[in-house]
Design an enzyme around this catalytic site. Structure first.
Site, PDB file in Angstrom:
ATOM      1  N   GLY A 236       6.663 -27.459 -36.192  1.00 27.95           N
ATOM      2  CA  GLY A 236       5.915 -27.080 -34.986  1.00 27.95           C
ATOM      3  C   GLY A 236       5.189 -25.762 -35.172  1.00 27.95           C
ATOM      4  O   GLY A 236       4.066 -25.580 -34.687  1.00 27.95           O
ATOM      5  N   ARG A 237       5.817 -24.836 -35.891  1.00 29.73           N
ATOM      6  CA  ARG A 237       5.189 -23.520 -36.085  1.00 29.73           C
ATOM      7  C   ARG A 237       3.922 -23.638 -36.932  1.00 29.73           C
ATOM      8  O   ARG A 237       2.966 -22.888 -36.737  1.00 29.73           O
ATOM      9  CB  ARG A 237       6.214 -22.547 -36.688  1.00 29.73           C
ATOM     10  CG  ARG A 237       7.254 -22.152 -35.656  1.00 29.73           C
ATOM     11  CD  ARG A 237       8.500 -21.482 -36.219  1.00 29.73           C
ATOM     12  NE  ARG A 237       9.439 -21.218 -35.115  1.00 29.73           N
ATOM     13  CZ  ARG A 237      10.692 -20.834 -35.277  1.00 29.73           C
ATOM     14  NH1 ARG A 237      11.186 -20.676 -36.496  1.00 29.73           N
ATOM     15  NH2 ARG A 237      11.470 -20.624 -34.223  1.00 29.73           N
ATOM     16  N   GLN A 273     -24.712  -2.796 -37.119  1.00 29.69           N
ATOM     17  CA  GLN A 273     -23.664  -2.895 -38.150  1.00 29.69           C
ATOM     18  C   GLN A 273     -22.255  -2.878 -37.543  1.00 29.69           C
ATOM     19  O   GLN A 273     -21.339  -3.526 -38.070  1.00 29.69           O
ATOM     20  CB  GLN A 273     -23.821  -1.758 -39.156  1.00 29.69           C
ATOM     21  CG  GLN A 273     -23.090  -2.040 -40.449  1.00 29.69           C
ATOM     22  CD  GLN A 273     -23.273  -0.931 -41.456  1.00 29.69           C
ATOM     23  OE1 GLN A 273     -23.127   0.249 -41.137  1.00 29.69           O
ATOM     24  NE2 GLN A 273     -23.594  -1.299 -42.673  1.00 29.69           N
ATOM     25  N   GLU A 357       7.417 -21.255 -29.400  1.00 28.89           N
ATOM     26  CA  GLU A 357       7.987 -21.811 -30.655  1.00 28.89           C
ATOM     27  C   GLU A 357       8.490 -20.684 -31.563  1.00 28.89           C
ATOM     28  O   GLU A 357       8.325 -20.709 -32.778  1.00 28.89           O
ATOM     29  CB  GLU A 357       6.986 -22.756 -31.347  1.00 28.89           C
ATOM     30  CG  GLU A 357       6.665 -23.942 -30.441  1.00 28.89           C
ATOM     31  CD  GLU A 357       6.293 -25.226 -31.123  1.00 28.89           C
ATOM     32  OE1 GLU A 357       6.431 -25.305 -32.353  1.00 28.89           O
ATOM     33  OE2 GLU A 357       5.895 -26.166 -30.422  1.00 28.89           O
TER      34      GLU A 357
HETATM   35  N1  CAA Z   1      16.369 -25.882 -40.654  1.00 30.42           N
HETATM   36  C1  CAA Z   1      17.631 -26.366 -40.724  1.00 30.42           C
HETATM   37  N2  CAA Z   1      18.723 -25.613 -40.432  1.00 30.42           N
HETATM   38  C2  CAA Z   1      18.525 -24.343 -40.069  1.00 30.42           C
HETATM   39  C3  CAA Z   1      17.236 -23.783 -39.979  1.00 30.42           C
HETATM   40  C4  CAA Z   1      16.146 -24.607 -40.302  1.00 30.42           C
HETATM   41  N3  CAA Z   1      14.898 -24.132 -40.235  1.00 30.42           N
HETATM   42  N4  CAA Z   1      17.351 -22.501 -39.578  1.00 30.42           N
HETATM   43  C5  CAA Z   1      18.647 -22.257 -39.430  1.00 30.42           C
HETATM   44  N5  CAA Z   1      19.353 -23.379 -39.719  1.00 30.42           N
HETATM   45  C6  CAA Z   1      20.810 -23.520 -39.725  1.00 30.42           C
HETATM   46  C7  CAA Z   1      21.451 -22.450 -40.634  1.00 30.42           C
HETATM   47  O1  CAA Z   1      21.534 -22.880 -41.965  1.00 30.42           O
HETATM   48  C8  CAA Z   1      22.826 -22.292 -39.992  1.00 30.42           C
HETATM   49  O2  CAA Z   1      23.667 -23.338 -40.415  1.00 30.42           O
HETATM   50  P1  CAA Z   1      25.096 -23.064 -41.175  1.00 30.42           P
HETATM   51  O3  CAA Z   1      25.900 -22.194 -40.253  1.00 30.42           O
HETATM   52  O4  CAA Z   1      25.670 -24.415 -41.375  1.00 30.42           O
HETATM   53  O5  CAA Z   1      24.739 -22.350 -42.434  1.00 30.42           O
HETATM   54  C9  CAA Z   1      22.556 -22.515 -38.517  1.00 30.42           C
HETATM   55  O6  CAA Z   1      21.330 -23.249 -38.431  1.00 30.42           O
HETATM   56  C10 CAA Z   1      22.428 -21.228 -37.739  1.00 30.42           C
HETATM   57  O7  CAA Z   1      21.405 -20.464 -38.314  1.00 30.42           O
HETATM   58  P2  CAA Z   1      21.253 -18.913 -38.048  1.00 30.42           P
HETATM   59  O8  CAA Z   1      22.552 -18.248 -38.310  1.00 30.42           O
HETATM   60  O9  CAA Z   1      20.059 -18.444 -38.780  1.00 30.42           O
HETATM   61  O10 CAA Z   1      20.998 -18.896 -36.459  1.00 30.42           O
HETATM   62  P3  CAA Z   1      20.698 -17.714 -35.466  1.00 30.42           P
HETATM   63  O11 CAA Z   1      21.491 -17.926 -34.233  1.00 30.42           O
HETATM   64  O12 CAA Z   1      20.833 -16.401 -36.158  1.00 30.42           O
HETATM   65  O13 CAA Z   1      19.169 -17.977 -35.045  1.00 30.42           O
HETATM   66  C11 CAA Z   1      16.766 -17.796 -35.160  1.00 30.42           C
HETATM   67  C12 CAA Z   1      18.116 -17.926 -35.910  1.00 30.42           C
HETATM   68  C13 CAA Z   1      15.725 -17.913 -36.235  1.00 30.42           C
HETATM   69  C14 CAA Z   1      16.674 -16.464 -34.462  1.00 30.42           C
HETATM   70  C15 CAA Z   1      16.653 -18.962 -34.129  1.00 30.42           C
HETATM   71  O14 CAA Z   1      17.532 -18.805 -33.056  1.00 30.42           O
HETATM   72  C16 CAA Z   1      15.242 -19.093 -33.577  1.00 30.42           C
HETATM   73  O15 CAA Z   1      14.375 -19.655 -34.226  1.00 30.42           O
HETATM   74  N6  CAA Z   1      15.018 -18.586 -32.348  1.00 30.42           N
HETATM   75  C17 CAA Z   1      13.760 -18.842 -31.634  1.00 30.42           C
HETATM   76  C18 CAA Z   1      13.865 -20.085 -30.804  1.00 30.42           C
HETATM   77  C19 CAA Z   1      12.560 -20.740 -30.553  1.00 30.42           C
HETATM   78  O16 CAA Z   1      11.713 -20.849 -31.417  1.00 30.42           O
HETATM   79  N7  CAA Z   1      12.379 -21.229 -29.332  1.00 30.42           N
HETATM   80  C20 CAA Z   1      11.179 -21.910 -28.959  1.00 30.42           C
HETATM   81  C21 CAA Z   1      11.496 -23.089 -28.123  1.00 30.42           C
HETATM   82  S1  CAA Z   1      10.266 -24.337 -27.966  1.00 30.42           S
HETATM   83  C22 CAA Z   1       8.932 -23.676 -27.168  1.00 30.42           C
HETATM   84  O17 CAA Z   1       8.602 -22.571 -27.376  1.00 30.42           O
HETATM   85  C23 CAA Z   1       8.078 -24.382 -26.172  1.00 30.42           C
HETATM   86  C24 CAA Z   1       7.848 -25.812 -26.309  1.00 30.42           C
HETATM   87  O18 CAA Z   1       7.721 -26.503 -25.323  1.00 30.42           O
HETATM   88  C25 CAA Z   1       7.678 -26.417 -27.603  1.00 30.42           C
END
Ligand code: CAA
Length: 376
Positions: A236-237, A273, A357
């Protein structure tokens, strides 16, 4: 761009000029989403571009998809975003759904007959997505959902919702993903947001009050929901990045056209410019963003997703869209600040691209974590 991409781009340029541009200003003011425009884009094959043909998709690449979204975004960031999010939902079902789920939900979505929505954020969990509170309690034959989701793109107009809810412990391991459909008992719509931009695309709260979701609507397995959400957001990003590129390109096009025509001090303002340097920067930043988005999409197409590049593409292209659209308003001056020209709408539409996102600060967290891993 390859031959197919040029063809897709030309087809969409004609479509947006014929079908979107004539009422875009009016629709923006009235917050009016037209399902018939979305369905026509579906009939042309643009609502399920990256999905396999056996489920009604076009079987094209993410690079092709990004070209298409950029083109639509030149006229309407809202329709491009609706397609981007609906395709993200399709990708989740295709990747994590079983055969029954794919057959049941994908054809309507890929055909653009219905819209998909992605439901992760809640009032108290935006950036910290793993702290979400909506619960899904296991009962005989399924789960009972309670809680609410906030800022949901296409809330109220979508039929199929991927909802992340807590089935277990605190933290990411207790989260599961469910397919919830419009009309299910206990599922209703809350407040529709009044927004600065993206006004054609509705953003709405979803409310779950003892909403029974049958067992067969669970995706993959309990506890896998956070990974499903994160891996979907990686794609999505990139597509949000491509929307930002289209927006920047339109802002640049408008700036050049206007500054070549507008005369002050007996010359076109393009010949000063100071403005030339602004437009040279705008063009360079837009091109750099496009290349980064293309590169991130290419990794997906090659089957070697690169999360760091996806975040870099979103960060760079959306910051660029904000800067370029703001500069476009400056170049057009007084008229740029009015709705007579599209640049003020582009500037309003750009802002949320830096927020949704994953905010651009969250993209930096993802990039930095990835750098630490590479260098440790
Ligand atoms: N793919 C697969 N697995 C992933 C992953 C990825 N890209 N990123 C993390 N994981 C897994 C990790 O491996 C980890 O698994 P294990 O414990 O088994 O190793 C688990 O997920 C947890 O990962 P983190 O410890 O990195 O998690 P975190 O709590 O520290 O969060 C973060 C990381 C990047 C901050 C995340 O919370 C994040 O992206 N936050 C933003 C949320 C977001 O984007 N929200 C938007 C919602 S949608 C929207 O905007 C509107 C709409 O309508 C579309």
């Amino acid at each position: 761009m390859n031959e197919l991409q040029v063809e897709l781009k030309n087809q969409l340029e004609r479509f947006r000029n014929d079908k979107i541009e004539p009422t875009v200003e009016h629709d923006d003011k009235n917050e009016s989403f037209k399902m018939e425009i979305f369905r026509e884009l579906g009939q042309l094959g643009f609502c399920g571009m990256t999905l396999p043909e056996e489920y009604g998709g076009a079987g094209l690449t993410y690079q092709d998809f990004c070209v298409a979204l950029s083109e639509i975004a030149k006229s309407s960031v809202s329709y491009a975003a609706t397609i981007s999010v609906s395709t993200m939902v399709q990708a989740i079902i295709n990747e994590y759904g079983n055969e029954e789920q794919k057959k049941k939900y994908l054809p309507e979505l890929t055909a653009g007959q219905e819209i998909g929505a992605f439901c992760l954020s809640e009032s108290s969990s935006g950036s910290d997505a793993a702290s979400l509170k909506t619960t899904a309690k296991k009962v005989d034959g399924g789960y009972v959902l309670n809680g609410s989701k906030m800022w949901i793109t296409s809330g109220g107009i979508a039929k199929t919702y991927i909802v992340m809810a807590r089935t277990g412990e605190e933290g990411h391991k207790g989260i599961s993903s469910f397919i919830v459909q419009d009309g299910m008992d206990g599922f209703s719509y809350g407040k529709k947001e009044s927004k600065m931009g993206w006004r054609v695309s509705p953003t709405r709260e979803l409310v779950f009050e003892n909403c029974f979701v049958p067992e067969e609507n669970l995706l993959k397995e309990e506890g896998f929901g956070f990974k499903i959400a994160m891996s979907a957001l990686d794609k999505g990003r990139i597509t949000i990045g491509s929307i930002a590129v289209g927006l920047s390109q339109r802002a640049l096009d408008e700036s050049i056209k206007y500054s070549l025509e507008r005369k002050q001090f007996n010359q076109s303002i393009f010949d000063f410019q100071g403005l030339q340097f602004m437009m040279a920067d705008m063009a360079t930043e837009t091109e750099a963003s496009r290349l980064l988005v293309e590169q991130a999409a290419m990794y997906y197409d090659l089957g070697t997703p690169n999360q760091k590049l996806a975040s870099m593409a979103k960060l760079k292209s959306t910051d660029t869209a904000m800067k370029v659209s703001t500069d476009a308003v400056q170049i057009l001056g007084g008229v740029g600040y009015t709705s007579e020209y599209p640049v003020e709408r582009l500037m309003r539409d750009a802002k949320v691209l830096q927020i949704l996102e994953g905010t651009n600060q969250i993209q930096k967290v993802v990039i930095a974590r990835s750098l630490k891993k590479e260098y440790s």
